[in-house]
Design a protein around this motif. Sequence first.
Motif, PDB file in Angstrom:
ATOM      1  N   THR A   1       0.876  -1.420   0.038  1.00  0.00           N
ATOM      2  CA  THR A   1      -0.026  -0.092  -0.114  1.00  0.00           C
ATOM      3  C   THR A   1       1.012   1.326  -0.119  1.00  0.00           C
ATOM      4  N   VAL A   2       0.714   2.037  -0.990  1.00  0.00           N
ATOM      5  CA  VAL A   2       1.636   3.265  -1.226  1.00  0.00           C
ATOM      6  C   VAL A   2       0.919   4.456  -0.977  1.00  0.00           C
ATOM      7  N   ARG A   3       1.514   5.331  -0.346  1.00  0.00           N
ATOM      8  CA  ARG A   3       1.275   6.841  -0.249  1.00  0.00           C
ATOM      9  C   ARG A   3       1.889   7.651  -1.295  1.00  0.00           C
ATOM     10  N   PHE A   4       1.516   8.447  -2.070  1.00  0.00           N
ATOM     11  CA  PHE A   4       2.410   9.596  -2.719  1.00  0.00           C
ATOM     12  C   PHE A   4       1.551  10.736  -3.155  1.00  0.00           C
ATOM     13  N   ARG A   5       2.257  11.651  -3.641  1.00  0.00           N
ATOM     14  CA  ARG A   5       1.562  12.894  -4.169  1.00  0.00           C
ATOM     15  C   ARG A   5       1.695  13.217  -5.671  1.00  0.00           C
ATOM     16  N   PRO A   6       0.582  12.547  -6.616  1.00  0.00           N
ATOM     17  CA  PRO A   6       0.538  12.558  -8.055  1.00  0.00           C
ATOM     18  C   PRO A   6       0.500  14.008  -8.354  1.00  0.00           C
ATOM     19  N   THR A   7       1.033  14.478  -9.746  1.00  0.00           N
ATOM     20  CA  THR A   7       0.658  15.877 -10.175  1.00  0.00           C
ATOM     21  C   THR A   7      -0.112  15.824 -11.617  1.00  0.00           C
ATOM     22  N   GLY A   8      -0.502  17.055 -11.533  1.00  0.00           N
ATOM     23  CA  GLY A   8      -1.574  17.123 -12.900  1.00  0.00           C
ATOM     24  C   GLY A   8      -2.741  17.482 -12.469  1.00  0.00           C
ATOM     25  N   ASN A   9      -3.656  17.803 -13.508  1.00  0.00           N
ATOM     26  CA  ASN A   9      -4.982  18.367 -13.070  1.00  0.00           C
ATOM     27  C   ASN A   9      -6.038  17.609 -13.825  1.00  0.00           C
TER      28      ASN A   9
ATOM     29  N   ARG B   1      -6.491  16.761  -6.453  1.00  0.00           N
ATOM     30  CA  ARG B   1      -5.802  17.976  -6.841  1.00  0.00           C
ATOM     31  C   ARG B   1      -4.389  17.811  -7.163  1.00  0.00           C
ATOM     32  N   SER B   2      -3.584  18.389  -7.911  1.00  0.00           N
ATOM     33  CA  SER B   2      -1.889  18.190  -7.966  1.00  0.00           C
ATOM     34  C   SER B   2      -1.388  18.333  -6.528  1.00  0.00           C
ATOM     35  N   ARG B   3      -0.465  17.146  -6.458  1.00  0.00           N
ATOM     36  CA  ARG B   3       0.193  17.110  -5.182  1.00  0.00           C
ATOM     37  C   ARG B   3      -0.379  16.765  -3.974  1.00  0.00           C
ATOM     38  N   GLU B   4      -1.978  16.402  -4.170  1.00  0.00           N
ATOM     39  CA  GLU B   4      -2.394  15.861  -2.928  1.00  0.00           C
ATOM     40  C   GLU B   4      -2.120  14.474  -2.464  1.00  0.00           C
ATOM     41  N   GLN B   5      -1.753  14.255  -1.157  1.00  0.00           N
ATOM     42  CA  GLN B   5      -1.366  12.818  -0.764  1.00  0.00           C
ATOM     43  C   GLN B   5      -2.550  11.793  -1.085  1.00  0.00           C
ATOM     44  N   VAL B   6      -2.003  10.779  -1.741  1.00  0.00           N
ATOM     45  CA  VAL B   6      -3.221   9.602  -2.191  1.00  0.00           C
ATOM     46  C   VAL B   6      -2.686   8.429  -1.459  1.00  0.00           C
ATOM     47  N   THR B   7      -3.578   7.532  -1.165  1.00  0.00           N
ATOM     48  CA  THR B   7      -3.200   6.083  -0.732  1.00  0.00           C
ATOM     49  C   THR B   7      -3.776   5.315  -1.643  1.00  0.00           C
TER      50      THR B   7
ATOM     51  N   LEU C   1      -3.420   7.211 -12.573  1.00  0.00           N
ATOM     52  CA  LEU C   1      -4.060   6.971 -11.628  1.00  0.00           C
ATOM     53  C   LEU C   1      -5.526   7.812 -11.843  1.00  0.00           C
ATOM     54  N   HIS C   2      -6.542   7.211 -12.543  1.00  0.00           N
ATOM     55  CA  HIS C   2      -7.606   7.540 -13.189  1.00  0.00           C
ATOM     56  C   HIS C   2      -8.824   6.784 -12.786  1.00  0.00           C
ATOM     57  N   LEU C   3     -10.128   7.350 -13.344  1.00  0.00           N
ATOM     58  CA  LEU C   3     -11.472   6.621 -13.001  1.00  0.00           C
ATOM     59  C   LEU C   3     -11.515   5.533 -13.965  1.00  0.00           C
ATOM     60  N   VAL C   4     -12.261   4.631 -13.415  1.00  0.00           N
ATOM     61  CA  VAL C   4     -12.983   3.698 -14.123  1.00  0.00           C
ATOM     62  C   VAL C   4     -14.457   3.869 -14.756  1.00  0.00           C
ATOM     63  N   SER C   5     -14.467   4.177 -15.850  1.00  0.00           N
ATOM     64  CA  SER C   5     -15.648   4.777 -16.609  1.00  0.00           C
ATOM     65  C   SER C   5     -16.548   3.704 -17.170  1.00  0.00           C
ATOM     66  N   ALA C   6     -15.953   2.415 -17.362  1.00  0.00           N
ATOM     67  CA  ALA C   6     -16.920   1.328 -17.933  1.00  0.00           C
ATOM     68  C   ALA C   6     -16.339   0.079 -17.559  1.00  0.00           C
TER      69      ALA C   6
END
Length: 117
Positions: free
Chosen positions: A16-24, A31-37, A62-67
Amino acid sequence: MGALDAVAARVAAGATVRFRPTGNSMVPLIRSREQVTVAPVDPAAVQVGDIVLARVAGTVYLHLVSAVDAANGRVQISNNRGRVNGWTGHARVYGICVDVEGAPRPRTDGKVRACGP
């Protein structure tokens, strides 16, 4: 190798990894640089609206499942602005986002893959 490739390798190995992805592309969900797990996921359990760490056409997102196409063991991955990245097989869905800045994501119960003995 992109920044998310190393994260994907760790999650695929069971971490299980915590990191801060970048991008909008995922605003306002992430949001960019928010910490996610991100935790390892049972890909067959993901649903539309889940945020997953997945490889699509050679790139990790790190994106949405859309279907979901359960019959063929694949999911469609998109950003939160309507852009579809494409379909990917269950073997390339590594993890599920379980929290953003400490706030739990909805509907993750029962989707995290148990690892280890």
